[in-house]
Design a protein around this motif. Structure first.
Motif, mmCIF file in Angstrom:
data_model
loop_
_atom_site.group_PDB
_atom_site.id
_atom_site.type_symbol
_atom_site.label_atom_id
_atom_site.label_comp_id
_atom_site.label_asym_id
_atom_site.label_seq_id
_atom_site.Cartn_x
_atom_site.Cartn_y
_atom_site.Cartn_z
ATOM 1 N N UNK A 62 44.801 -56.212 -31.087
ATOM 2 C CA UNK A 62 44.269 -57.414 -30.249
ATOM 3 C C UNK A 62 42.733 -57.757 -30.630
ATOM 4 N N UNK A 63 41.790 -56.596 -30.895
ATOM 5 C CA UNK A 63 40.575 -56.758 -31.301
ATOM 6 C C UNK A 63 40.456 -57.394 -32.532
ATOM 7 N N UNK A 64 39.067 -58.150 -32.724
ATOM 8 C CA UNK A 64 38.951 -58.729 -33.833
ATOM 9 C C UNK A 64 38.477 -58.054 -35.059
ATOM 10 N N UNK A 65 38.126 -56.876 -34.826
ATOM 11 C CA UNK A 65 37.818 -55.844 -36.131
ATOM 12 C C UNK A 65 38.421 -54.599 -35.664
ATOM 13 N N UNK A 66 39.426 -54.270 -36.198
ATOM 14 C CA UNK A 66 40.148 -53.217 -35.802
ATOM 15 C C UNK A 66 39.558 -51.938 -36.381
ATOM 16 N N UNK A 408 37.526 -54.748 -42.265
ATOM 17 C CA UNK A 408 37.134 -55.865 -42.602
ATOM 18 C C UNK A 408 35.852 -56.278 -42.296
ATOM 19 N N UNK A 409 34.946 -55.108 -42.200
ATOM 20 C CA UNK A 409 33.617 -55.598 -42.092
ATOM 21 C C UNK A 409 33.128 -54.864 -43.575
ATOM 22 N N UNK A 410 32.178 -55.666 -44.298
ATOM 23 C CA UNK A 410 31.753 -54.862 -45.448
ATOM 24 C C UNK A 410 30.714 -53.928 -45.294
ATOM 25 N N UNK A 411 29.817 -53.946 -44.512
ATOM 26 C CA UNK A 411 29.031 -53.086 -44.181
ATOM 27 C C UNK A 411 29.350 -51.698 -43.579
#
Length: 514
Positions: A62-66, A408-411
């Protein structure tokens, strides 16, 4: 000694610090009044993580950034070229005072409070005020005493084996310093078969050296546990690989001996943060000032935001019980600050938990004036080396948990560069090598990593009626408690909690209900 938790349920639609979505984040959380290291180990193996005393689990589908729990295998870890570059940079700085030029950007091993609960300061502050530990503690002590009286009548022998006892609760809830127990070092016995999770068989000479080193450490007049204190002193029994053209080990690179006229001296000290040790109290202000500078410069916080209470709540307070079993690591289990002292002043602090199977990295903050040393990477390598050192003392402690991996988060993808490492399957809670997960993550943010379609969560809640509830000064199974309840939403809340913590934790932890 028991874990006491207050389940707070689902919190959805709030700001995400990873993708900056205003309402994409979703997680379930609970306030931990106290927690055993065994329970917390089991919880992080089910995707939970703590920020101060708040323990939360992202709602992965459900969360935007698992956020996938990631662990590294320190025993098989080999530093990459970029890791070696950071270690060599530190060595040059210590020996000659050389400051590297060019790009000084660090890997965000801590990446703001996002690895904690971004935007949840207000929520946690509120919970901290609402959850009155003293009242709860008094009720719990009373309840445990009456439980014990009942047990005394049936069997005095079993009394000593009971997990929960009033003396442990006294120590936990009392404000005094814990008594210092003598820690016995037990050399792990090699198994009959080849077990890669255990250290190789060691010669008697090596074991004698280890005993001598431990004896010297125990004679340390400061009483602080110091992890491989002096730069240039190899503490571990991992064999040196400098001969026969083999690559240098992590220890060889970190503890390369320094000349007498070296420009700088670096020491790493591990101090217990909860309950606060004398060493922690003595360095609290200095440590806080480093945190304040870090938050203002690196995360652009206004000067009034990084307060002492915020620092204490997130990075010093911990629900984890301090435990010092004879077969555990010399420093014991629980929450610690790993302080980096350069020429007599603190330049960085790694907040860590030492658990039965791992060293778990919580946060790192450092003096921004030393950004050129890539302290995020350097501290991660030191923590991996520390996990290897603890494994020498306690063979089952063989992992390094780096918090969450967010593809999903590059950093946040850099955590995958510490190999070999595994990601936790969000549905069956089995560990899967990261190489097997990456292609799936390229196609979808949320993935089930377990390839067996028939596989289920083996630790799932199967008998919710056996869940332990702490209600009206008494401990009872949920099956008994629910007979007194008329609110239909209560059952849904408790069932959700049980499904998230699993059967084993639900039977050991006390779920506080009022």
């Amino acid at each position: 000694m028991a874990s006491v938790v207050e389940y707070k349920g689902l919190k959805a639609g709030y700001h995400c610090g990873y993708c900056d979505s205003t309402e994409g984040k979703a997680s379930c959380g609970m306030w931990a009044h106290s927690m055993t290291v065994r329970d917390y180990q089991d919880l992080i193996d089910r995707g939970w993580r703590r920020s101060g005393k708040y323990v939360y689990k992202p709602v992965m589908n459900q969360t935007c950034c698992p956020q996938y729990t990631i662990r590294c295998h320190p025993l098989e870890f080999q530093p990459s070229k970029s890791h070696k570059k950071v270690l060599k940079k530190m060595l040059k700085f210590l020996v000659k005072g050389e400051v590297s030029k060019g790009n000084c950007e660090d890997e965000p091993m801590d990446s703001a409070m996002e690895d904690a609960v971004t935007g949840d300061f207000a929520l946690i502050n509120k919970l901290d005020i609402k959850c009155d530990l003293k009242t709860l503690g008094d009720d719990l002590k009373e309840s445990l005493k009456s439980e014990e009286k009942k047990k005394e009548k049936t069997s005095k022998k079993e009394d000593s084996k009971e997990l929960i006892n009033s003396q442990a609760i006294e120590e936990k809830l009392g404000s005094g310093e814990p008594s210092h127990s003598i820690k016995v070092h037990v050399v792990p016995k090699p198994g009959k078969g080849a077990d890669l999770s255990k250290p190789p068989c060691r010669k008697a000479k090596e074991i004698r050296k280890e005993r001598k080193r431990l004896k010297l450490m125990q004679q340390n007049p400061d009483g602080a546990f110091e992890s491989f204190q002096a730069q240039g002193q190899t503490p571990s029994l991992f064999p040196s690989k400098t001969k026969s053209n083999q690559p240098k080990s992590l220890e060889d690179l970190i503890f390369e001996s320094l000349p007498e006229n070296a420009s700088h001296k670096l020491e790493v000290r591990v101090v217990r943060s909860s309950p606060p040790s004398p060493q922690f109290k003595a360095t609290f202000q200095e440590s806080y000032q480093v945190y304040k500078r870090y938050q203002m410069v690196i995360h652009k916080d206004p000067p009034d935001k990084p307060t002492v209470s915020q620092f204490t709540r997130f990075l010093c307070s911990s629900p984890l019980e301090a435990e010092n079993p004879p077969n555990g690591p010399e420093c014991g289990y629980g929450s610690f600050h790993q302080q980096y002292w350069l020429d007599g002043k603190i330049i960085a602090v790694g907040v860590i938990d030492i658990l039965p199977h791992c060293v778990s990295s919580v946060y790192l903050y450092y003096d921004p004036g030393y950004s050129f040393l890539s302290l995020g990477v350097y501290s991660a390598l030191r923590e991996i080396a520390f996990a290897r050192q603890l494994h020498e003392q306690t063979s089952q402690l063989c992992y390094y948990y780096m918090g969450f991996y967010i593809h999903s988060c590059a950093k946040m993808k850099y955590k995958g560069q510490y190999r070999p490492s595994d990601l936790l399957c969000p549905e069956t809670y089995v560990w899967v090598p990261i190489e097997q997960c990456l292609s799936s993550l390229e196609n979808s943010k949320y993935c089930r990593f377990n390839q067996d379609p028939e596989a289920v969560d083996e630790g799932r809640s199967k008998e919710p009626d056996r869940l332990q509830v702490f209600y009206k000064k008494a401990i009872m199974p949920y099956g008994v408690y629910k007979k007194h309840q008329k609110d239909p939403s209560e059952d849904a809340t408790v069932q959700q909690y049980a499904s998230l913590v699993g059967q084993a934790c639900s039977e050991r932890m006390l779920l506080f209900r009022n």
